[in-house]
Every structure is written in C-alpha cells, then in structure tokens.
Write a protein that holds these residues in place. Structure first.
Motif, short mmCIF file in Angstrom:
data_model
loop_
_atom_site.label_atom_id
_atom_site.label_comp_id
_atom_site.label_asym_id
_atom_site.label_seq_id
_atom_site.Cartn_x
_atom_site.Cartn_y
_atom_site.Cartn_z
N LYS A 86 -0.09 -10.65 -9.44
CA LYS A 86 1.27 -11.21 -9.54
C LYS A 86 2.29 -10.26 -8.90
N VAL A 87 2.08 -8.97 -9.12
CA VAL A 87 3.01 -7.97 -8.56
C VAL A 87 2.92 -8.00 -7.03
N ALA A 88 1.69 -8.03 -6.51
CA ALA A 88 1.51 -8.02 -5.05
C ALA A 88 2.15 -9.26 -4.43
N VAL A 89 1.94 -10.42 -5.06
CA VAL A 89 2.53 -11.66 -4.53
C VAL A 89 4.05 -11.54 -4.49
N ASN A 90 4.63 -11.03 -5.56
CA ASN A 90 6.10 -10.96 -5.62
C ASN A 90 6.66 -9.97 -4.60
N ILE A 91 5.97 -8.86 -4.39
CA ILE A 91 6.44 -7.89 -3.38
C ILE A 91 6.38 -8.55 -2.00
N HIS A 92 5.27 -9.22 -1.71
CA HIS A 92 5.13 -9.86 -0.39
C HIS A 92 6.15 -10.98 -0.21
N LYS A 93 6.38 -11.76 -1.27
CA LYS A 93 7.39 -12.84 -1.18
C LYS A 93 8.76 -12.28 -0.85
#
Ligand SMILES: Cc1cc2nc3c(=O)[nH]c(=O)nc-3n(C[C@H](O)[C@H](O)[C@H](O)COP(=O)(O)O)c2cc1C
Length: 361
Positions: free
Chosen positions: A87-94
C-alpha cells in the motif's frame, strides 16, 4: 581529479534502471510508528507527503524477526508485512515518487523486550555494545551480550536478506538498500573490534568484508543488481563502534568489490570521514573505485549539495532531518523558502504528532 559537471540538484537522474525526477534523496529514517512491526496508514501518509524527493529510501526495515531490535520498527519478512508495504509503495508511486526499502538488521543493537518470541540477538561475536536502548515495556535497558553467529546463522541471515529483498519487489518497491552503516549487523562484521571471529568471516579485511559481500550477492542474485544499493559509514563510532586502523583499506577493498558486483549505488554517510585527511582521501577513493551512482549524506545544505554535484564528488545527495519538518523539501530548496526545524522529541514517538502534521510549504 574529479570532473566538473553541470548537474544541478533539480535535474532528473537515472539510478540503476529507473529515472528520478531530481537528485534530492530522502535519507532513511527510523520513525518508530510501525505498531506490531507493520507500516500503517500513518506511515503511508508520511511517505506520500514526501514523494517529491527524487527517491525515498524508507526507514530501516527488518529482514527477519531477529533484526527487529528496536521498538515499533517495521519488518518485511512475512506476507502481512509485505501486503502492508505494498500500500505504501502504491501511494508513493501514485504521488509521482520512487522508493527503495532500507533493509536494516539491528544485530547486537537489539533488546529481547522489543523482539518477538523465539528470536535471538545475533552478532559476529559475543561482544556487547556499551550503549543502552529504549524498550516500551521496561524503559531504557542496557544492551545484552549477543550470541556469536554460527555458520548456519550466517547462512540463514543471508537468505533472510534475499527473501526480504524479494518481498520488497513483490510489494512494488523500486529496489532495496542494505544498511551497512551506523553500527548495525553488516557494519558489525566489518569492524575488527566487534567482529573477533577466527573463521572465514573474521580476521583479515577480506574475511571481515565477506558477510557484507555475500549478502549483497544474494540480494542481487534474487532481485537484480540494478535494484540494489548499500549504505556505508566509514569511521562511524555510533553504536559503540571503536575506531580501527584498517578503516581506509577496508572500505577501499569493499568499494572495489562492490564495483565488481555492479550494484546501483553506494550511499555514503561522509561526516565522520570528513574529519580527517585520510577520510577525505577515502571519499575520493570510493568515488574512483565505484563507477555507478554515489549518494553522499551528512549535514548537507543546498550550497554544499550543489557544490558536491558540480565538482563531481557525488551524483545524488540525501537529506535526512530536513525532510522531517519539510515534506516538500525539493520545492523549498528550489524557491529558497526558509526550512522548518523538526521537533526532535517527536522523532521516535508513536503517534501522528511530529510525523504527518508538518505543513507542505
Ligand atoms: C530520526 C532519525 C532516524 C534515522 N534512522 C535511520 C535509519 O533507519 N537508517 C539509516 O541508515 N539512517 C538513519 N538515520 C540517519 C539519517 O539517514 C542521516 O544519515 C542523518 O540524519 C544525517 O543526514 P542529515 O544531516 O541530512 O539529517 C536517522 C536519522 C534521524 C534524524
């Protein structure tokens, strides 16, 4: 002599196989918000707020239960942790950012009161750090005498690093940084006062470096060398790491071997090195030995960072504390806005305060 360069902190750069929007890197910082060793929504928000960094290097994340030496630090060794990190990785990339997970095994800087059942405080030798450590249940405690790692412990710990790196990639991160600095497990093997083994992992420079190099190799084999970086801190004395005579030769050798392994970057904490002529020379030697990306860190201001890029001393500069109170640090550096100062009392506390409540601009 290093070559002059026109690179600017705000220019894009490549790192391994990825492109960074700028050369301002967020240094890894333990923030102790990971209740139950899981990154939660607060952790995700914190990183998302800082996604304008060219690259976020996460806080130290344990590759194994034995590496969870501090209170409330996260792990990335099981499925629940990997899912939470994704979830953290997705949010950083978004939010337009890139991120590497820092794999930190605390080694002898660990207290059983902070660790899950069935874990062991491990180190190259049974030599304790003279420091004390915080525990949530017993307050400050002296660090225990660690167990000297057996050859099986060494093999298993290296495999744990490789599995954790794989989990980081499964979670969607762009790569991993091995924490070879600041007196944690990897650096404990490098230092002859802390590593007094008389087998293949202690004694000569080559032997002391072999645990670090085997860990790098294992991780690179698992996820690809271009997704691997390592953090080093030559001359570091933090965490009761005594100075030693062969520091220069150790890191000269290590950086030449890391070059052979073709990893993406070395992330050098240079402040201890900068206090001696020999250390200054070592920074240049590492730069010459290792031709992929060099990140420098340690008390950099925009002026010093710009100078280091211009003179070719570094490719990227990382900033630690300034990112805590200035989530959008690149914007502030670009516009010359005054930097806010973080409240050090809230560095390692459990809640939102002093964590996600600093204004963006
Ligand atoms: C609150 C805090 C936590 C830190 N935790 C880590 C960590 O988990 N891993 C690490 O390699 N360095 C850690 N560091 C060191 C920073 O990455 C950095 O090297 C240091 O702050 C110096 O850079 P600066 O002068 O830009 O702040 C931490 C520093 C701070 C202030």
């Amino acid at each position: 002599m290093q070559e002059q360069s026109n690179a600017n902190l705000f220019d894009a750069a490549s790192l391994g196989a990825i492109e960074l929007n700028n050369r301002i890197i967020m240094a890894p910082m333990t923030r102790s918000r990971a209740i139950g060793n899981l990154p939660n929504d607060l952790v995700s928000t914190y990183y998302e707020q800082r996604a304008s960094a060219g690259l976020i290097i996460t806080e130290g994340v344990a590759p194994s239960p034995n590496g969870l030496g501090y209170a409330r630090i996260p792990g990335i060794f099981n499925a629940a942790q990997t899912a939470a990190w994704s979830k953290v990785a997705v949010n950083i990339h978004k939010a337009g950012g890139k991120a590497f997970v820092q794999l930190m095994h605390t080694g002898r800087v660990s207290h059983p009161a902070n660790m899950p059942e069935g874990t062991v405080v491990l180190a190259p030798s049974a030599i304790r750090s003279a420091d004390n450590i915080w525990t949530d249940t017993q307050g400050m405690q002296p660090l225990p005498v660690p167990k000297a790692m057996s050859l099986d412990d060494i093999k298993e710990t290296i495999e744990e690093f490789a599995r954790a790196a794989e989990n980081a990639i499964v979670a969607g991160f762009d790569g991993i940084e091995l924490h070879g600095a600041n007196g944690y497990l990897l650096e404990q093997f490098l230092n002859p006062h802390v590593n007094q083994r008389d087998d293949a992992y202690g004694g000569s420079i080559e032997a002391r470096a072999s645990f670090v190099l085997e860990a790098v190799k294992a991780v690179a084999n698992r996820i690809g060398a271009q997704k691997v970086g390592i953090r080093l801190s030559p001359y570091n004395q933090y965490n009761d790491m005594p100075a030693y005579e062969s520091t220069y030769a150790t890191y000269d050798y290590l950086s030449r071997e890391l070059q052979q392994l073709g990893i993406a970057y070395i992330h050098l904490i240079d402040y201890a090195a900068r206090s001696s002529e020999e250390g200054l020379k070592l920074i240049d030697t590492i730069r010459a030995n290792f031709t992929n990306t060099l990140i420098l860190n340690g008390g950099y201001t925009i002026e010093r960072a710009t100078e280091a890029l211009k003179t070719g001393q570094a490719d990227l500069i990382s900033f630690g504390a300034p990112f805590i109170a200035n989530p959008n640090l690149p914007h502030k550096l670009r516009t010359g806005a005054p930097l806010a100062t973080a409240d050090t009392n809230l560095f390692f506390t459990a809640g939102a305060e002093g964590y996600v409540d600093y204004p963006a601009n």
